[in-house]
Design a protein around this motif. Structure first.
Motif, mmCIF file in Angstrom:
data_model
loop_
_atom_site.group_PDB
_atom_site.id
_atom_site.type_symbol
_atom_site.label_atom_id
_atom_site.label_comp_id
_atom_site.label_asym_id
_atom_site.label_seq_id
_atom_site.Cartn_x
_atom_site.Cartn_y
_atom_site.Cartn_z
ATOM 1 N N GLY A 262 64.445 61.316 26.958
ATOM 2 C CA GLY A 262 64.779 61.921 28.196
ATOM 3 C C GLY A 262 65.322 61.189 29.388
ATOM 4 O O GLY A 262 66.347 61.558 30.018
ATOM 5 N N VAL A 263 64.777 59.973 29.469
ATOM 6 C CA VAL A 263 65.251 58.977 30.584
ATOM 7 C C VAL A 263 66.662 58.699 30.330
ATOM 8 O O VAL A 263 67.475 58.559 31.494
ATOM 9 C CB VAL A 263 64.219 57.797 30.726
ATOM 10 N N LEU A 264 67.080 58.391 29.053
ATOM 11 C CA LEU A 264 68.393 57.717 28.870
ATOM 12 C C LEU A 264 69.270 58.970 29.111
ATOM 13 O O LEU A 264 70.301 58.910 29.457
ATOM 14 C CB LEU A 264 68.637 57.074 27.405
ATOM 15 N N ALA A 265 69.076 59.849 28.613
ATOM 16 C CA ALA A 265 69.680 61.433 28.848
ATOM 17 C C ALA A 265 70.238 61.436 30.263
ATOM 18 O O ALA A 265 71.149 61.853 30.871
ATOM 19 C CB ALA A 265 69.219 62.490 28.274
ATOM 20 N N ASP A 266 69.157 61.490 31.237
ATOM 21 C CA ASP A 266 69.321 61.476 32.790
ATOM 22 C C ASP A 266 70.066 60.101 33.189
ATOM 23 O O ASP A 266 71.102 60.888 34.140
ATOM 24 C CB ASP A 266 68.149 61.315 33.363
ATOM 25 N N ILE A 267 69.979 59.205 32.729
ATOM 26 C CA ILE A 267 70.844 58.355 33.186
ATOM 27 C C ILE A 267 72.273 58.399 32.825
ATOM 28 O O ILE A 267 73.221 58.227 33.588
ATOM 29 C CB ILE A 267 70.397 56.637 32.603
ATOM 30 N N ASP A 268 72.503 58.693 31.577
ATOM 31 C CA ASP A 268 73.609 59.249 31.179
ATOM 32 C C ASP A 268 74.392 60.264 31.876
ATOM 33 O O ASP A 268 75.557 60.298 32.048
ATOM 34 C CB ASP A 268 73.548 59.696 29.609
ATOM 35 N N ASP A 269 73.551 61.262 32.092
ATOM 36 C CA ASP A 269 74.029 62.375 33.039
ATOM 37 C C ASP A 269 74.566 62.047 34.360
ATOM 38 O O ASP A 269 75.693 62.290 34.961
ATOM 39 C CB ASP A 269 73.204 63.616 33.161
ATOM 40 N N LEU A 270 73.747 61.022 35.029
ATOM 41 C CA LEU A 270 74.021 60.672 36.453
ATOM 42 C C LEU A 270 75.134 59.689 36.518
ATOM 43 O O LEU A 270 75.741 59.641 37.620
ATOM 44 C CB LEU A 270 72.765 59.973 37.012
ATOM 45 N N SER A 271 75.187 58.866 35.122
ATOM 46 C CA SER A 271 76.204 57.787 35.438
ATOM 47 C C SER A 271 77.560 58.193 34.618
ATOM 48 O O SER A 271 78.794 57.706 35.470
ATOM 49 C CB SER A 271 75.733 56.703 34.503
#
Length: 105
Positions: A46-55
């Motif tokens: 979940g956290v890495l998916a959020d980071i990926d989307d934001l980045s």
């Protein structure tokens, strides 16, 4: 791993302040590798998916976003740079062992 949460929070903070370029340094080689390879481990999905989307997504608020691994032994210069940037308001902050720097264009 708290650094992933710190990076996500820092990305949200940078986006809310309209920063266009952001650079993270972390002493977690596993985390930097996971973010840069865009692979999501089960425990951090979940956290890495959020980071990926934001980045990296086409809708990312950033023109450029970098994640760099810096070994803990070499972190002294990064710490000094982070403190110098904080005094000139270039850096947004420091969470755990993650340093990030931003540039508004």
């Amino acid at each position: 791993m708290g650094e992933d949460l710190a990076i996500r929070e820092d990305l949200l903070h940078a986006a809310s302040h309209n920063y266009s370029h952001i650079w993270f340094q972390t002493d977690s080689q596993v985390l930097a590798g996971a973010i840069n390879s865009r692979r999501k481990t089960t425990e951090l999905y979940g956290v890495l998916a959020d980071i990926d989307d934001l980045s990296f997504s086409p809708l990312s608020p950033f023109l450029s976003c970098r994640f760099i691994y810096t070994p803990r032994n070499d972190n002294g210069p990064a710490d000094g740079l982070a403190k110098a940037c904080l005094s000139t308001h270039i850096a947004l902050g420091q969470n755990s062992n993650v340093f990030f720097f931003c540039d508004k264009l």
